[in-house]
Design a protein around this motif. Structure first.
Motif, short mmCIF file in Angstrom:
data_model
loop_
_atom_site.label_atom_id
_atom_site.label_comp_id
_atom_site.label_asym_id
_atom_site.label_seq_id
_atom_site.Cartn_x
_atom_site.Cartn_y
_atom_site.Cartn_z
N MET A 199 -14.08 8.78 29.76
CA MET A 199 -14.04 10.19 30.17
C MET A 199 -14.86 10.37 31.44
O MET A 199 -16.05 10.04 31.47
N VAL A 200 -14.23 10.93 32.48
CA VAL A 200 -14.93 11.31 33.71
C VAL A 200 -14.89 12.83 33.74
O VAL A 200 -13.82 13.42 33.96
N GLY A 201 -16.03 13.46 33.46
CA GLY A 201 -16.07 14.92 33.33
C GLY A 201 -16.56 15.29 31.95
O GLY A 201 -16.27 14.57 30.97
N ALA A 202 -17.32 16.39 31.88
CA ALA A 202 -17.90 16.79 30.59
C ALA A 202 -17.99 18.31 30.49
O ALA A 202 -18.83 18.83 29.78
N GLY A 203 -17.10 18.99 31.21
CA GLY A 203 -17.11 20.45 31.19
C GLY A 203 -16.26 21.01 30.05
O GLY A 203 -15.91 20.31 29.09
N HIS A 204 -15.90 22.28 30.18
CA HIS A 204 -15.18 23.00 29.12
C HIS A 204 -13.93 22.26 28.65
O HIS A 204 -13.71 22.06 27.46
N GLN A 205 -13.10 21.81 29.62
CA GLN A 205 -11.81 21.19 29.25
C GLN A 205 -11.98 19.81 28.62
O GLN A 205 -11.10 19.36 27.88
N SER A 206 -13.06 19.12 28.94
CA SER A 206 -13.20 17.72 28.53
C SER A 206 -13.16 17.57 27.01
O SER A 206 -12.63 16.59 26.49
N HIS A 207 -13.68 18.54 26.30
CA HIS A 207 -13.72 18.46 24.83
C HIS A 207 -12.30 18.53 24.25
O HIS A 207 -11.97 17.80 23.31
N PHE A 208 -11.49 19.38 24.83
CA PHE A 208 -10.09 19.50 24.38
C PHE A 208 -9.33 18.21 24.73
O PHE A 208 -8.52 17.73 23.95
N GLN A 209 -9.62 17.68 25.92
CA GLN A 209 -8.98 16.44 26.37
C GLN A 209 -9.29 15.30 25.39
O GLN A 209 -8.40 14.55 24.99
N LEU A 210 -10.56 15.19 25.05
CA LEU A 210 -10.99 14.11 24.15
C LEU A 210 -10.31 14.24 22.78
O LEU A 210 -9.77 13.26 22.25
N ARG A 211 -10.33 15.44 22.23
CA ARG A 211 -9.72 15.65 20.91
C ARG A 211 -8.24 15.31 20.90
O ARG A 211 -7.73 14.73 19.93
N ALA A 212 -7.54 15.68 21.97
CA ALA A 212 -6.09 15.43 22.01
C ALA A 212 -5.79 13.95 22.26
O ALA A 212 -4.84 13.40 21.69
N ALA A 213 -6.62 13.30 23.08
CA ALA A 213 -6.36 11.90 23.45
C ALA A 213 -6.49 10.96 22.25
O ALA A 213 -5.68 10.03 22.10
N ASN A 217 -20.48 11.56 33.99
CA ASN A 217 -20.31 12.89 34.58
C ASN A 217 -21.26 13.08 35.75
O ASN A 217 -22.38 12.54 35.75
N TYR A 218 -20.80 13.80 36.74
CA TYR A 218 -21.58 14.12 37.94
C TYR A 218 -22.88 14.83 37.56
O TYR A 218 -23.90 14.63 38.18
N HIS A 219 -22.80 15.67 36.54
CA HIS A 219 -24.00 16.33 36.00
C HIS A 219 -24.30 15.68 34.64
O HIS A 219 -23.74 16.11 33.62
N PRO A 220 -25.15 14.66 34.62
CA PRO A 220 -25.34 13.87 33.38
C PRO A 220 -25.85 14.70 32.21
O PRO A 220 -25.61 14.36 31.05
N GLU A 221 -26.54 15.80 32.51
CA GLU A 221 -27.09 16.63 31.42
C GLU A 221 -26.01 17.25 30.55
O GLU A 221 -26.28 17.75 29.46
N MET A 222 -24.75 17.23 31.04
CA MET A 222 -23.65 17.80 30.23
C MET A 222 -23.08 16.79 29.22
O MET A 222 -22.29 17.16 28.35
N LEU A 223 -23.46 15.52 29.36
CA LEU A 223 -22.81 14.48 28.55
C LEU A 223 -23.15 14.53 27.05
O LEU A 223 -22.26 14.26 26.22
N PRO A 224 -24.39 14.86 26.66
CA PRO A 224 -24.68 14.86 25.21
C PRO A 224 -23.74 15.75 24.40
O PRO A 224 -23.37 15.41 23.28
N LYS A 225 -23.33 16.88 25.00
CA LYS A 225 -22.42 17.79 24.27
C LYS A 225 -21.06 17.10 24.02
O LYS A 225 -20.46 17.27 22.96
N LEU A 226 -20.61 16.33 25.02
CA LEU A 226 -19.35 15.60 24.82
C LEU A 226 -19.53 14.52 23.76
O LEU A 226 -18.62 14.24 22.97
N GLY A 227 -20.74 13.94 23.74
CA GLY A 227 -21.08 12.96 22.70
C GLY A 227 -20.98 13.57 21.31
O GLY A 227 -20.55 12.91 20.36
N GLU A 228 -21.35 14.85 21.19
CA GLU A 228 -21.24 15.53 19.88
C GLU A 228 -19.78 15.63 19.46
O GLU A 228 -19.45 15.48 18.28
N THR A 229 -18.90 15.91 20.41
CA THR A 229 -17.46 16.00 20.09
C THR A 229 -16.94 14.63 19.65
O THR A 229 -16.19 14.51 18.68
N ALA A 230 -17.38 13.56 20.36
CA ALA A 230 -16.97 12.20 19.96
C ALA A 230 -17.46 11.90 18.55
O ALA A 230 -16.72 11.33 17.73
N ALA A 231 -18.69 12.30 18.26
CA ALA A 231 -19.27 12.05 16.92
C ALA A 231 -18.46 12.77 15.84
O ALA A 231 -18.17 12.21 14.78
#
Ligand code: NAD
Length: 322
Positions: A133-147, A160-174
């Motif tokens: 995943m390159v990106g961790a904004g609003h859409q990324s969570h939907f992208q991950l779930r669908a993929a 992600n360009y803003h690394p501080e956004m990555l932990p939230k995407l990690g929660e979706t992966a978890a």
């Protein structure tokens, strides 16, 4: 007419139903049964807003309509509501009477995620195991779930360009039961069998040298002239597919490779052709495939029409006389 309010959408239409609706309309587009109307996008000179219309007609599904809306940059700060606002209007193609008004905000995320998911189904290697995943904004969570529905992924690697956004995407992966690692772009490209880019960048992050043979890439962030997520040389190397060729070369990721003369319009294939079996898709396990997901109005109409059907079945569509 029926009204399906925004607040009802979450409990109404699943990722799977969105996938089916988007896959069907991509197929109809490639068969010549559905087409998008020219997009209108205007800076209205009020609240710094961008407002516009994306419409189309699907003759096979008998879906006619328009998504109206845009981007109001001050909404969140001043009013506590999200900046992207849209509503879908559906019309009876036999009479022109308005049939439905549907909240379009969540539907936009669902239809965008469905598009990359359709590309993974039809273009990724069947044995793909690592999702990048390159990106961790609003859409990324939907992208991950669908993929993750499309392959037996064993791990997610993300940058992600803003690394501080990555932990939230990690929660979706978890939540999806998948190990999650934050990595450099070099490590991401070396490991990932499928890569989704979903950023608002205007210069490339993912370079040609990062990506190993056999990878499938879904570029989903570039939907405007000037935006760019991946190096033009990567687009040039890849076998490129898209939702709509006219958008791919003008506002999609392919605009840069085509503009630089590295790729020709005729080298780009509508994903619907692969769905319909008129194009073979991936040619080998070494082929790099790239889906340029620019976002078309027919995707919005397809998921909105499905949402109306579901809302009527469940008795939650509000009926009004017009
Ligand atoms: P967001 O604002 O929530 O997230 C933006 C993402 O881009 C974040 O990951 C951020 O870190 C990253 N980013 C910002 N500046 C960057 C830079 N200079 N370089 C690299 N990355 C950078 O946005 P979102 O709602 O997740 O949307 C992401 C993109 O997807 C937007 O460009 C949006 O217009 C686009 N989009 C496309 C479609 C489509 O159908 N293709 C549909 C909806 C949204």
């Amino acid at each position: 007419m029926f009204i399906v309010p925004e607040k009802e959408i979450a409990g109404l239409i699943s990722a799977e139903e969105s996938f089916d609706a988007v896959e069907a309309v991509f197929a109809a587009m490639a068969a010549g049964d559905a087409y998008n109307f020219p997009v209108v996008r205007e800076a209205i000179g009020h609240e710094d807003a961008l407002y516009g219309f994306k419409g189309g007609f699907d003759r096979s599904g008998l879906v006619l309509g328009v998504k109206a809306g845009g981007y109001w940059p001050n909404n969140l700060e001043r009013r506590g509501i999200i900046n992207h606002q849209s509503t879908v209007f559906l019309f009876d193609p036999d009479t022109g009477r308005v049939e439905a008004m549907v909240g379009g905000n969540l539907l936009t995320a669902l239809r965008t995620a469905a598009a990359s998911s359709v590309s993974i189904k039809h273009l990724a290697r069947p044995d793909a195991k690592v999702l990048g995943m390159v990106g961790a904004g609003h859409q990324s969570h939907f992208q991950l779930r669908a993929a993750v529905r499309q392959r037996d992924f064993e791990k997610v690697v993300a940058w992600n360009y803003h690394p501080e956004m990555l932990p939230k995407l990690g929660e979706t992966a978890a939540e999806l039961g998948l190990p999650f690692e934050t990595v450099s772009l070099e490590q991401l490209g070396a490991q990932a069998d499928v890569i989704i880019t979903i950023t608002s960048a205007f210069s490339p992050s993912l370079m040609d040298a990062h990506v190993k043979p056999g990878t499938h890439i879904a570029c989903m962030g570039t939907d405007t002239k000037g935006k760019q997520e991946v190096e033009a040389a990567l687009v040039a190397r890849a076998t490129v597919f898209t939702d709509e060729i006219a958008q791919s070369i003008s506002i999609g990721e392919a605009q840069h490779a085509v503009g630089a003369g590295l790729k020709a319009e005729g080298d780009i294939t509508q994903i619907g052709e692969v769905i319909n079996g008129t194009h073979p898709g991936r040619s080998s396990d070494e082929d790099v495939t790239l889906f340029d997901g620019t976002g078309v109005g027919l995707q919005d109409l397809a998921v909105a029409a499905r949402a109306v059907d579901l809302a009527r079945e469940k008795g939650i569509a509000v009926e009004v006389e017009v």
